[in-house]
Motif scaffolding. Structure first.
Motif, PDB file in Angstrom:
ATOM      1  N   UNK A 117      13.525  -8.131 -18.239  1.00 26.50           N
ATOM      2  CA  UNK A 117      12.906  -9.116 -19.122  1.00 26.50           C
ATOM      3  C   UNK A 117      11.759  -9.860 -18.443  1.00 26.50           C
ATOM      4  N   UNK A 118      11.819 -10.004 -17.124  1.00 26.22           N
ATOM      5  CA  UNK A 118      10.673 -10.556 -16.406  1.00 26.22           C
ATOM      6  C   UNK A 118       9.448  -9.667 -16.581  1.00 26.22           C
ATOM      7  N   UNK A 119       9.638  -8.358 -16.424  1.00 27.40           N
ATOM      8  CA  UNK A 119       8.534  -7.414 -16.635  1.00 27.40           C
ATOM      9  C   UNK A 119       8.087  -7.406 -18.097  1.00 27.40           C
ATOM     10  N   UNK A 120       9.054  -7.485 -19.014  1.00 31.97           N
ATOM     11  CA  UNK A 120       8.707  -7.491 -20.439  1.00 31.97           C
ATOM     12  C   UNK A 120       7.912  -8.746 -20.807  1.00 31.97           C
ATOM     13  N   UNK A 121       8.230  -9.881 -20.193  1.00 32.72           N
ATOM     14  CA  UNK A 121       7.451 -11.109 -20.421  1.00 32.72           C
ATOM     15  C   UNK A 121       6.011 -10.907 -19.940  1.00 32.72           C
ATOM     16  N   UNK A 122       5.859 -10.253 -18.786  1.00 29.83           N
ATOM     17  CA  UNK A 122       4.503  -9.965 -18.285  1.00 29.83           C
ATOM     18  C   UNK A 122       3.746  -9.038 -19.226  1.00 29.83           C
ATOM     19  N   UNK A 123       4.436  -8.087 -19.827  1.00 31.17           N
ATOM     20  CA  UNK A 123       3.791  -7.186 -20.799  1.00 31.17           C
ATOM     21  C   UNK A 123       3.281  -7.998 -21.993  1.00 31.17           C
ATOM     22  N   UNK A 124       4.063  -8.967 -22.447  1.00 26.58           N
ATOM     23  CA  UNK A 124       3.638  -9.781 -23.583  1.00 26.58           C
ATOM     24  C   UNK A 124       2.396 -10.609 -23.235  1.00 26.58           C
ATOM     25  N   UNK A 125       2.387 -11.167 -22.039  1.00 29.22           N
ATOM     26  CA  UNK A 125       1.208 -11.926 -21.587  1.00 29.22           C
ATOM     27  C   UNK A 125       0.014 -10.979 -21.482  1.00 29.22           C
ATOM     28  N   UNK A 126       0.245  -9.771 -20.998  1.00 24.75           N
ATOM     29  CA  UNK A 126      -0.815  -8.755 -20.906  1.00 24.75           C
ATOM     30  C   UNK A 126      -1.394  -8.451 -22.289  1.00 24.75           C
ATOM     31  N   UNK A 127      -0.530  -8.325 -23.293  1.00 22.83           N
ATOM     32  CA  UNK A 127      -0.995  -8.035 -24.659  1.00 22.83           C
ATOM     33  C   UNK A 127      -1.932  -9.136 -25.143  1.00 22.83           C
ATOM     34  N   UNK A 128      -1.573 -10.379 -24.890  1.00 22.69           N
ATOM     35  CA  UNK A 128      -2.433 -11.499 -25.294  1.00 22.69           C
ATOM     36  C   UNK A 128      -3.779 -11.389 -24.575  1.00 22.69           C
ATOM     37  N   UNK A 129      -3.755 -11.050 -23.285  1.00 24.87           N
ATOM     38  CA  UNK A 129      -4.991 -10.878 -22.528  1.00 24.87           C
ATOM     39  C   UNK A 129      -5.843  -9.732 -23.039  1.00 24.87           C
ATOM     40  N   UNK A 130      -5.210  -8.616 -23.411  1.00 26.51           N
ATOM     41  CA  UNK A 130      -5.966  -7.470 -23.946  1.00 26.51           C
ATOM     42  C   UNK A 130      -6.629  -7.847 -25.268  1.00 26.51           C
ATOM     43  N   UNK A 131      -5.923  -8.600 -26.096  1.00 24.04           N
ATOM     44  CA  UNK A 131      -6.530  -9.052 -27.356  1.00 24.04           C
ATOM     45  C   UNK A 131      -7.797  -9.862 -27.088  1.00 24.04           C
ATOM     46  N   UNK A 132      -7.757 -10.687 -26.039  1.00 26.70           N
ATOM     47  CA  UNK A 132      -8.952 -11.474 -25.700  1.00 26.70           C
ATOM     48  C   UNK A 132     -10.042 -10.563 -25.142  1.00 26.70           C
ATOM     49  N   UNK A 133      -9.666  -9.624 -24.289  1.00 30.32           N
ATOM     50  CA  UNK A 133     -10.612  -8.683 -23.700  1.00 30.32           C
ATOM     51  C   UNK A 133     -11.319  -7.853 -24.772  1.00 30.32           C
ATOM     52  N   UNK A 134     -10.579  -7.464 -25.802  1.00 30.35           N
ATOM     53  CA  UNK A 134     -11.144  -6.646 -26.877  1.00 30.35           C
ATOM     54  C   UNK A 134     -11.844  -7.484 -27.950  1.00 30.35           C
ATOM     55  N   UNK A 135     -11.838  -8.797 -27.776  1.00 31.87           N
ATOM     56  CA  UNK A 135     -12.534  -9.673 -28.720  1.00 31.87           C
ATOM     57  C   UNK A 135     -11.761  -9.953 -29.988  1.00 31.87           C
TER      58      UNK A 135
END
Length: 186
Positions: A117-135
């Motif tokens: 779940x620690x890794x899964x939490x990081x994946x969720x944060x990554x998804x938010x970052x990718x959304x910002x990266x992709x505009x």
């Protein structure tokens, strides 16, 4: 023949997702074949299904990567980080050679839950970052993803089965909500 760097990003993204999908499918096939306990753990089974759905959803978004005109190396590294983290989480959770002899599926699930779940939490944060990266910006999906990150952090912090049962149900609801709520899904 000219190959865009967007295509290269997408190819590695798909390759990493494919490895994870194969791992999930092989773990499920082993259960179906009877290689695991005769009565698989419900929490482990639910997260196996949820992992497969997360992989397929990420795969579905591969076209978003191809829409980026030009990739910088830092963006490329960030984009492939997510599938790598998800693969690591999958490897931690799904029973395999690392499960001690005689340990039940539930014991394995609970012992792996903090790392998974620690890794899964990081994946969720990554998804938010990718959304910002992709505009894409902040959307209803961002709020659902942030809620999933908080939920994963809570599940990482406890071994209480009742909390995991409720958390797994909430995770499934959040995943389905991403498809039902207008503007939240793909």
């Amino acid at each position: 023949m000219e190959i865009s760097n967007g295509l290269l990003v997408a190819i590695l993204f798909i390759t990493l997702l494919g490895l994870g999908i194969a791992h999930v499918v092989m773990a499920a096939a082993a259960v179906v074949a009877g290689d695991r306990e005769s009565r698989p753990d419900g929490l482990l089974a639910a997260w196996t299904v949820l992992l497969l759905l997360v992989y397929l959803e990420l795969f579905w978004h591969t076209l978003d990567l191809l829409n980026v005109e030009e990739w910088a190396f830092g963006g490329f590294l960030y984009v492939i980080l997510g599938p790598m983290l998800l693969f690591f989480a999958t490897n931690v959770l799904l029973p395999g050679a690392s499960v001690p002899e005689g340990a039940s599926a539930r014991e394995h699930y609970l012992s792996a839950s903090a790392r998974f779940f620690g890794l899964l939490a990081l994946v969720q944060v990554w998804i938010i970052g990718v959304d910002q990266l992709l505009g894409i910006g902040f959307t209803t999906a961002t709020a659902l993803t942030a809620a999933a990150a908080v939920l994963a952090a809570v599940l990482a912090s406890t071994r209480r089965v009742r909390v995991h049962v409720v958390g797994t149900t909430v995770a499934a609801v959040l995943f389905v909500a991403g498809f039902i709520i207008p503007g939240a899904g793909a």
